[in-house]
Design a protein around this motif. Structure first.
Motif, short mmCIF file in Angstrom:
data_model
loop_
_atom_site.label_atom_id
_atom_site.label_comp_id
_atom_site.label_asym_id
_atom_site.label_seq_id
_atom_site.Cartn_x
_atom_site.Cartn_y
_atom_site.Cartn_z
N TYR A 279 -10.52 -3.64 7.86
CA TYR A 279 -10.67 -2.36 8.58
C TYR A 279 -12.16 -2.10 8.78
N ARG A 280 -12.59 -2.11 10.03
CA ARG A 280 -13.98 -1.84 10.43
C ARG A 280 -14.96 -2.76 9.67
N GLY B 276 -17.00 -1.22 5.59
CA GLY B 276 -15.63 -1.54 5.96
C GLY B 276 -14.77 -1.71 4.73
N SER B 277 -13.51 -2.07 4.97
CA SER B 277 -12.54 -2.15 3.86
C SER B 277 -11.60 -3.34 4.05
N GLU C 275 0.82 -1.22 0.00
CA GLU C 275 0.00 0.00 0.00
C GLU C 275 0.85 1.27 0.00
N SER D 148 -6.05 1.52 -1.19
CA SER D 148 -6.65 1.06 0.07
C SER D 148 -6.66 2.15 1.13
N GLY D 149 -5.65 2.99 1.16
CA GLY D 149 -5.62 4.08 2.14
C GLY D 149 -6.73 5.08 1.91
N ARG E 213 -10.02 3.59 3.10
CA ARG E 213 -10.20 3.65 4.55
C ARG E 213 -10.64 5.04 5.00
N TYR E 214 -10.08 6.07 4.35
CA TYR E 214 -10.46 7.45 4.66
C TYR E 214 -11.95 7.66 4.43
N ASN F 88 -7.90 -4.71 2.48
CA ASN F 88 -6.72 -4.49 1.65
C ASN F 88 -6.08 -5.85 1.36
N VAL G 75 -14.22 5.25 4.31
CA VAL G 75 -14.95 4.40 5.26
C VAL G 75 -15.18 5.15 6.57
N ASP G 76 -14.15 5.82 7.06
CA ASP G 76 -14.31 6.60 8.30
C ASP G 76 -15.36 7.69 8.13
#
Length: 401
Positions: free
Chosen positions: A261-262, A295-296, A142, A277-278, A281-282, A298, A284-285
């Motif tokens: 992630y979550r 959720g996510s 990533e 993927s980063g 996640r941003y 990777n 997703v939050d």
């Protein structure tokens, strides 16, 4: 747990790969320059020129020769590595499959770039996908930190006598390879001890115990060679798990085939690879703050691909957003989507899954794009829509056609 000391450095993904190669103490590097891979070998060549490493650096006339040279080196008992991108990987393709069938533990950095045509030097995953069925273990990174860790892990995995298969370490061209980030670098002595000495049981240079390499195989034997590679990559799964666990115990850095992630209570799960993927996640939050159950995942280990491991961490998922940075012409969807949908069928799991193809030829994928994908996913989940291929970020003028 014993945490090893680290030094924080500012490194690009390319420099992070070269740093790991230096610490692993490779015997032979053979490569041909191609954008955006060139900085890896350029950085490593400086280590050679400065006398920091005692590596045989072979400047070949093509990528086909680069892979041929590392095959010969590995078969002679040397720790060997190379790096390439896109058309370079396409040019060495003939030898890539030979390396895995010979069970040679070569490590290759692939700085992902679009395949021609038209000519394009920017990131997508179409080059890596061209070798997904050739018997290589494939890791995706990533960011520069993961490039560094993946290179160390790659040598350890490839050279384990229970594996003896080549490993490809992928990073996104320019996005990761040329982006400077803080990278925690492990101590040299720790890395050397963790990877260990290279001990290949056969060598072309043992004239007292001659071996034959690269044999002709008639139909009576060819089939068995190919199945043995399939068995080897299947059998590598517990070894990879063991090495990831050992790395965690000694460094505190946890790796797995998939990074969730979550996802525990998520209805909608994004699945992506590499630098995207980063960004996912941003988003997703952001969606979570609005009440979204999203959720996510990777994907870190793409080959071998273990659908059971993926399903174990998404027990409540109802809808999968499979994001592919490559296109598979004339079939049901792109490579990651195909792996996931066929895996779901094999496990008798019925989930809604759509394929979102994005970022070909380096086109940006932004948080706004991913939010739009999320809105599409919400609608598709409510309507029970599955099996679609959605192109994210096409030019409006093209869509109107």
């Amino acid at each position: 747990m014993v945490a090893v000391k680290t030094i924080r450095k500012s490194l690009t993904g390319a420099q992070a790969a070269a740093e790991a190669m230096k610490q692993v103490d490779v015997d032979v590097v053979a490569a041909y320059p191609i954008t955006p891979q060139t900085p890896i070998v350029q950085e490593y060549a400086q280590f050679v020129a400065d006398g920091i490493v005692n590596t045989e650096m072979i400047q070949v006339e093509s990528e086909h020769s680069a892979m041929s040279a590392v095959i010969g080196a590995a078969a002679s008992g040397a720790r060997a590595t190379t790096a390439t991108s896109a058309q370079g990987l396409a040019y060495m393709w003939e030898m890539v499959g030979i390396a895995s069938t010979l069970r040679l533990p070569i490590v290759m950095n692939i700085v992902n770039r679009a395949l021609s045509g038209p000519l394009n030097i920017h990131c997508d995953h179409s080059d890596a996908m061209s070798i997904r069925d050739l018997g290589w273990i494939m890791l995706f990174s990533e960011n520069p930190q993961e490039v560094y860790y993946n290179n160390i892990l790659a040598f350890r995995i490839a050279e384990d006598p229970r594996v003896f298969l080549p490993v490809a370490v992928n990073q996104d061209g320019f996005i990761t390879s040329h982006c400077v980030e803080a990278v925690d670098v492990l101590e040299d002595e720790f890395v050397k001890k963790f990877v260990g000495d290279y001990k290949y049981p056969y060598t072309l240079l043992d004239f007292e115990n001659p071996i034959s390499v690269g044999e002709w195989a008639m139909p009576s034997h060819y089939f068995e060679f190919r199945v043995s590679v399939q068995k080897a990559i299947e059998d590598s799964v517990p070894v990879i798990e063991e090495i990831f666990d050992k790395f965690y115990q000694e460094t505190g850095v946890k790796f797995d085939f998939f990074e969730g992630y979550r996802v525990e209570d998520a209805d909608i799960v994004f699945i992506s690879m590499g630098s995207t993927s980063g960004t996912v996640r941003y988003v997703v939050d952001r969606m979570r703050s609005k009440g979204g159950k999203v959720g996510s995942i990777n994907v870190r280990v793409f080959r071998p691909f273990r659908i059971d491991k993926l399903l174990n961490i998404i027990p409540n998922a109802k809808y999968l957003v499979v994001m592919d940075r490559s296109l598979s012409f004339g079939t049901t969807g792109s490579p990651l989507y195909q792996d996931i949908t066929s895996g779901l069928y094999s496990k008798d799991r019925c989930l809604l899954v759509n394929n979102y193809v994005y970022g070909l030829g380096g086109r940006d994928i932004t948080d706004t794009d991913i939010e739009e994908v999320y809105e599409h996913a919400l609608y598709s989940m409510s309507e029970g829509i599955s099996g679609q291929v959605v192109y994210v970020g096409l030019n409006p003028s093209f869509v109107k056609k």
